[in-house]
Structure formats: structure tokens, C-alpha cells
Design a protein around this motif. Structure first.
Motif, mmCIF file in Angstrom:
data_model
loop_
_atom_site.group_PDB
_atom_site.id
_atom_site.type_symbol
_atom_site.label_atom_id
_atom_site.label_comp_id
_atom_site.label_asym_id
_atom_site.label_seq_id
_atom_site.Cartn_x
_atom_site.Cartn_y
_atom_site.Cartn_z
ATOM 1 N N VAL A 45 -18.084 56.724 27.705
ATOM 2 C CA VAL A 45 -18.988 57.415 27.688
ATOM 3 C C VAL A 45 -20.029 57.335 26.491
ATOM 4 O O VAL A 45 -19.476 57.318 25.737
ATOM 5 C CB VAL A 45 -18.588 58.962 28.309
ATOM 6 C CG1 VAL A 45 -17.973 59.581 26.910
ATOM 7 C CG2 VAL A 45 -19.903 59.702 28.569
ATOM 8 N N ARG A 46 -21.149 57.131 26.999
ATOM 9 C CA ARG A 46 -22.280 57.126 25.832
ATOM 10 C C ARG A 46 -22.621 58.486 25.474
ATOM 11 O O ARG A 46 -22.974 59.635 26.182
ATOM 12 C CB ARG A 46 -23.645 56.502 26.572
ATOM 13 C CG ARG A 46 -24.581 56.130 25.306
ATOM 14 C CD ARG A 46 -25.541 55.022 25.765
ATOM 15 N NE ARG A 46 -26.907 55.095 25.318
ATOM 16 C CZ ARG A 46 -27.684 54.322 25.512
ATOM 17 N NH1 ARG A 46 -27.506 53.294 26.424
ATOM 18 N NH2 ARG A 46 -28.947 54.174 24.991
ATOM 19 N N VAL A 47 -22.259 58.889 24.024
ATOM 20 C CA VAL A 47 -22.299 60.198 23.248
ATOM 21 C C VAL A 47 -23.338 60.450 22.492
ATOM 22 O O VAL A 47 -23.750 61.620 22.293
ATOM 23 C CB VAL A 47 -20.851 60.426 22.825
ATOM 24 C CG1 VAL A 47 -19.770 60.596 23.938
ATOM 25 C CG2 VAL A 47 -20.588 59.417 21.623
ATOM 26 N N GLY A 65 -33.272 52.227 26.532
ATOM 27 C CA GLY A 65 -33.325 53.439 27.144
ATOM 28 C C GLY A 65 -31.931 53.895 27.478
ATOM 29 O O GLY A 65 -31.005 52.938 27.572
ATOM 30 N N PRO A 66 -31.488 55.027 27.968
ATOM 31 C CA PRO A 66 -30.333 55.728 28.374
ATOM 32 C C PRO A 66 -29.836 54.916 29.401
ATOM 33 O O PRO A 66 -30.394 54.139 30.234
ATOM 34 C CB PRO A 66 -30.584 56.803 28.654
ATOM 35 C CG PRO A 66 -31.547 57.573 27.980
ATOM 36 C CD PRO A 66 -32.604 56.201 28.007
ATOM 37 N N GLU A 67 -28.304 54.696 29.402
ATOM 38 C CA GLU A 67 -27.706 53.840 30.233
ATOM 39 C C GLU A 67 -27.757 54.473 31.825
ATOM 40 O O GLU A 67 -27.928 55.690 32.058
ATOM 41 C CB GLU A 67 -26.214 53.728 30.187
ATOM 42 C CG GLU A 67 -26.026 52.979 28.854
ATOM 43 C CD GLU A 67 -24.417 52.886 28.502
ATOM 44 O OE1 GLU A 67 -23.704 53.472 29.040
ATOM 45 O OE2 GLU A 67 -24.164 51.889 27.842
ATOM 46 N N SER A 116 -20.815 54.843 22.066
ATOM 47 C CA SER A 116 -20.040 55.318 23.014
ATOM 48 C C SER A 116 -18.421 55.588 22.422
ATOM 49 O O SER A 116 -18.117 54.847 21.830
ATOM 50 C CB SER A 116 -19.761 54.282 24.087
ATOM 51 O OG SER A 116 -21.291 53.924 24.926
ATOM 52 N N LEU A 117 -18.016 56.458 23.220
ATOM 53 C CA LEU A 117 -16.721 56.844 23.054
ATOM 54 C C LEU A 117 -15.817 55.941 24.143
ATOM 55 O O LEU A 117 -16.169 56.063 25.464
ATOM 56 C CB LEU A 117 -16.317 58.109 23.211
ATOM 57 C CG LEU A 117 -14.818 58.728 22.771
ATOM 58 C CD1 LEU A 117 -14.532 58.463 21.322
ATOM 59 C CD2 LEU A 117 -14.488 60.086 23.397
ATOM 60 N N ILE A 118 -14.799 55.310 23.618
ATOM 61 C CA ILE A 118 -13.966 54.272 24.368
ATOM 62 C C ILE A 118 -12.478 54.866 24.273
ATOM 63 O O ILE A 118 -12.264 55.151 23.229
ATOM 64 C CB ILE A 118 -14.030 53.088 23.984
ATOM 65 C CG1 ILE A 118 -15.651 52.706 24.072
ATOM 66 C CG2 ILE A 118 -13.320 52.023 24.949
ATOM 67 C CD1 ILE A 118 -16.109 51.121 23.537
ATOM 68 N N THR A 128 -12.161 55.212 20.098
ATOM 69 C CA THR A 128 -13.086 54.609 19.054
ATOM 70 C C THR A 128 -14.565 54.742 19.384
ATOM 71 O O THR A 128 -14.786 54.886 20.645
ATOM 72 C CB THR A 128 -12.619 52.991 18.940
ATOM 73 O OG1 THR A 128 -13.432 52.382 18.100
ATOM 74 C CG2 THR A 128 -12.930 52.533 20.470
ATOM 75 N N PHE A 129 -15.471 54.882 18.569
ATOM 76 C CA PHE A 129 -17.058 54.571 18.812
ATOM 77 C C PHE A 129 -17.304 53.517 18.633
ATOM 78 O O PHE A 129 -17.282 52.854 17.428
ATOM 79 C CB PHE A 129 -17.563 55.609 17.802
ATOM 80 C CG PHE A 129 -17.138 57.305 18.191
ATOM 81 C CD1 PHE A 129 -18.031 58.001 18.713
ATOM 82 C CD2 PHE A 129 -16.316 57.775 17.380
ATOM 83 C CE1 PHE A 129 -17.775 59.308 19.041
ATOM 84 C CE2 PHE A 129 -15.972 59.014 17.585
ATOM 85 C CZ PHE A 129 -16.713 59.883 18.378
#
Length: 303
Positions: free
Chosen positions: A154-156, A301-303, A268-270, A139-140
Motif C-alpha cells: 500500500v502506498r503510504v 501522481g498517486p497510484e 509503499s509498505l510491503i 519494508t518501505f
């Protein structure tokens, strides 16, 4: 119906002897006889005539044999339909007009041989439960915090936000705006359901830059929202840069970029870490290859 008994019946019918069927399954001839007897009781008929030389199918047994083989074939097809690698990769994209759907469409264009099953789940809690229950493969979502050792993430994609207004809105002619330019305003988002991950995100954004998220009124869906935006001079809402909209030309709606900093919605994709579906790794690798470093100031900001 006991499929082990059906399987035993087919083996005995093919061999013509109960002992040969017993040897095939590594059981005793008595166990084969019990399985056949239980099947005959279930069907209410006699399938074999026992003879000194073995077992011969009765007329009912002959009629049942092709159907029994079809049952066993259906069993194999049913098992294959849910076996990872044999079934489509099931991915939740939240909604067909949102950015995650576009990410998966791009993946499909690059990997057309990968079978996909696209679903739209209403909120993060439902989606995460579906991942854990093996109902979907990925899932996103924009979910922070620890998800547990059983899940990977992961953050995509950091999707820039835009302000959507009608032509009569005071800021409709702006080329760009800063989030601080919205201070004191009410941003209309009737679809922000309390407890969802996107409601939490927009509440945090509003608190950071001094505006209010207005969820008053029923959510009649996207078309009704666009109708209202075109008619009301005081309404504005947030949309993702990749969100796909279509509206009549007469609406003259405006999508205004936000800068300095640019608010981004963190997709993020989980997935479940023990998920063996081979296409899942292919999807992750594709998404990570599409990532580009952010050069502008962003929030968060980005993780």
C-alpha cells in the motif's frame, strides 16, 4: 541432543515410573525405555536404576535433572522468540535518517507498547527476499509492478523532493524551482546504485525533465557528500523533504522546494499476506490514517 528424549527423561524422573511417562506421551513403556537408553548412550552415563517398584535416579541422573529442565525451558523461550505476537515487529526502514524511519518513529510514539525491531536493508530485492523468507515483517520501498500474490503493498507516503545545493550554486538563492528549471544540469547522486528502485526512479525523473543523474565517483557516505556540496559551486543533489540532515553552520547548504509539478518519492509498505503478526495490521492502519489528499500538482501522481 534429542529434546524428545530429554522431555521423556524429565517425565520419567518426575513420575518415578516409565509406565507413567509412557501414559503421559501416549507411547509404550518400551518406547520410553528406548528413548532413555539413547539419551544415556549420548551422555555416556546411567541416569536411572531400575527397581521392581519403578525407576530411581542415579547420582548422575540427579545432577542432570535440573539441567534437563533448563534445556526444555530454553526450548520454549526459543520458540516464543520467533512466534508472531511474542517477538518484536521487524521493519526495514532503509536508513535511519530517511522518511520511513520517521514514519515508524511516529507509529512508536502513538503505540509505545508495540515492540519494534528496526533494520536497514540495502536495496529492494534484498528487502523483498527478506519479507518472503520471514526474516522481516515489512519494508518501505518504491517498487512498481506486480509483486506476486504472496505480498501485499500500500502506498503510504508521497515525499516531496528538494534540491540541495551549496551557497555558491547558481540557483542557491531561489525560493522554489520547477523540475524544468533543472534542464541540462547534472544532478550529483553517487549513491544511486544501478539496479536499485531509487536509481530507477531518479532515471525516470531525469528523462521526464531533461537533466542527467551523475553517479560518477565513489560513494563515501552522507558526511562526505555534504562536505563536497559545501565546497563545490556546481553540484546539486536531490533529497527528500523528510530526510534528516545535520551539517556545520559554515556550510550554509540550501534546501530548495520543487514545484509545478512537485516530484514525490512514492514510499509503499510491503508485507507478506500470510504474516499473522498482530502488530502488522496496527502499523498498516496507523500509516493509512496519516494519509492526506494531495492538493498540488505532483510527479508522478498517486497510484
Amino acid at each position: 541432543m534429542d529434546l524428545d528424549a530429554v522431555r521423556t527423561f524429565v517425565a520419567a524422573a518426575t513420575a518415578g515410573k516409565f509406565q507413567d511417562a509412557a501414559d503421559d506421551f501416549g507411547i509404550t513403556q518400551q518406547a520410553v525405555s528406548k528413548r532413555i537408553a539413547a539419551l544415556e548412550k549420548h551422555l555416556g552415563t546411567t541416569l536411572f536404576t531400575r527397581t521392581a517398584r519403578g525407576a530411581r535416579l542415579t547420582l548422575d541422573g540427579q545432577a542432570f535433572l535440573p539441567n534437563a529442565r533448563a534445556l526444555l525451558q530454553a526450548e520454549q523461550q526459543a520458540l516464543a522468540s520467533v512466534k508472531p505476537g511474542n517477538r518484536p515487529l521487524r521493519v526495514d526502514v532503509i536508513g535511519g535518517f530517511l522518511a520511513p524511519a520517521g514514519l515508524v518513529r511516529d507509529f512508536h510514539r502513538e503505540h509505545p507498547a508495540v515492540d519494534l525491531d528496526i533494520v536497514n536493508l540495502p536495496d529492494g530485492a534484498t528487502a523483498i527476499a527478506a519479507v518472503r523468507a520471514r526474516a522481516i515483517d515489512a519494508t518501505f520501498r518504491a517498487l512498481g509492478g506486480a509483486l506476486g500474490d504472496d505480498l501485499g503493498s500500500v502506498r503510504v507516503f508521497d515525499e516531496p523532493l528538494q534540491l540541495l545545493t551549496g551557497p555558491a550554486h547558481p540557483q542557491a538563492n531561489a525560493k522554489t524551482l520547477t523540475p524544468s528549471d533543472l534542464r541540462g544540469q547534472r544532478i550529483w547522486m553517487p549513491g544511486n546504485i544501478a539496479g536499485t528502485e531509487w536509481a530507477a526512479y531518479y532515471d525516470e525523473l531525469a528523462a521526464a525533465f531533461g537533466f542527467t543523474i551523475d553517479t560518477v565517483g565513489p560513494n563515501f557516505g552522507l558526511d562526505a557528500m555534504l562536505d563536497a556540496m559545501a565546497e563545490a559551486p556546481d553540484r546539486a543533489t536531490f533529497v527528500g523533504e523528510q530526510t534528516r540532515f545535520r551539517w556545520p553552520d559554515g556550510y550554509d547548504l540550501r534546501r530548495i522546494d520543487l514545484r509545478h509539478p512537485t516530484p514525490v518519492y512514492p514510499h509503499s509498505l510491503i508485507w507478506r499476506t500470510t504474516n499473522p503478526h498482530p502488530a502488522l495490521a496496527t502499523l498498516r492502519a496507523h500509516l493509512l490514517r496519516q494519509l492526506h489528499p494531495t492538493t498540488n500538482s505532483v510527479w508522478p501522481g498517486p497510484e
